[in-house]
Write an enzyme that holds these catalytic residues in place. Structure first.
Site, short mmCIF file in Angstrom:
data_model
loop_
_atom_site.label_atom_id
_atom_site.label_comp_id
_atom_site.label_asym_id
_atom_site.label_seq_id
_atom_site.Cartn_x
_atom_site.Cartn_y
_atom_site.Cartn_z
N LYS A 84 0.94 -1.31 -0.15
CA LYS A 84 -0.03 0.06 0.14
C LYS A 84 0.89 1.23 -0.17
CE LYS A 84 -3.79 -2.31 2.46
NZ LYS A 84 -3.34 -3.71 2.46
N VAL A 93 -1.18 -10.83 4.80
CA VAL A 93 -0.99 -12.18 5.24
C VAL A 93 -2.22 -12.91 6.02
CG1 VAL A 93 0.72 -13.39 6.94
CG2 VAL A 93 1.40 -11.29 5.72
N LEU A 94 -2.46 -14.09 5.37
CA LEU A 94 -3.81 -14.66 5.90
C LEU A 94 -3.54 -15.00 7.49
CD1 LEU A 94 -4.06 -17.40 3.23
CD2 LEU A 94 -5.64 -15.70 3.69
#
Length: 212
Positions: free
Chosen positions: A75, A126-127
């Site tokens: 981002k 990130v999961l």
């Protein structure tokens, strides 16, 4: 393993830790990374993300820490929100210290040169990490909805926590100073499809026109 509870923008605290312990590498992960939280509190978000970076870079230089690696975000690329802009500013601070070290060593007549290696690594979601969309969807599904998807065509890159950790460690080994490492996040995933899959895995069905 030693634990210290405190604020990374507190110069005295961090200085005391670096004096007490033999620190080789600083992984700078101290930041507000939740976009809505920082959008609603922009000044505090900018202050925290930027001041921690400036503080850690300054002290890493002072104590000649071997390496400092900033954990940044995708981002920060052409940022469209305050969080991304604050992380981009953090990157510029790290880059400035890397350039300063390079120039200082280039023109120095001293034999013992400053050797702190400043670098950065960028990656996406990130999961299952704090602030990830997955825990949010889990909570919304457990409450039987609604599930909030900003746009049906929105895509995101994902990786697991072990993958992210290993790639960050590899980036720290490869760093020579001033690099921005971009992690290969694989193929982008549609957030809408992710939500549908999580609904199915929970043993539920999506409520829509075909399934009222």
């Amino acid at each position: 393993i030693k634990y210290f509870l405190g604020n990374a923008s507190n110069e005295g605290l961090v200085e005391n830790i670096l004096k007490t312990l033999k620190v080789n590498i600083i992984f700078h992960t101290a930041a507000y990374k939740h976009v809505p939280l920082v959008e609603n509190n922009p000044l505090q978000g900018i202050f925290n993300n930027v001041s921690t970076t400036k503080n850690l870079c300054s002290l890493a230089y002072k104590f000649e820490i071997e390496k400092l690696l900033l954990i940044s975000t995708d981002k920060a690329v052409r940022p469209t929100n305050v969080m991304g802009a604050s992380k981009r500013l953090s990157e510029l601070i790290v880059q400035a210290y890397a350039d300063f070290i390079h120039n200082e060593n280039k023109f120095s007549t001293k034999k013992n040169l400053k050797k702190t290696c400043f670098s950065m690594v960028r990656f996406g979601n990130v999961l299952d990490s704090s602030g990830s969309v997955v825990p949010l969807f889990k909570k919304q599904i457990s409450e039987k909805g609604p599930i909030t998807v900003t746009h049906p065509e929105m895509t995101r890159y994902f990786m697991t926590i072990p993958e992210a950790s290993q790639l960050v460690l590899q980036a720290s080994l490869l760093a020579k100073g001033g690099e921005v490492f971009l992690l290969d996040m694989g193929e982008p995933v549609k957030i809408y499809n992710l939500a549908l899959q999580m609904i199915r895995l929970s043993g539920l069905k999506l409520k829509n026109k075909e399934n009222p």
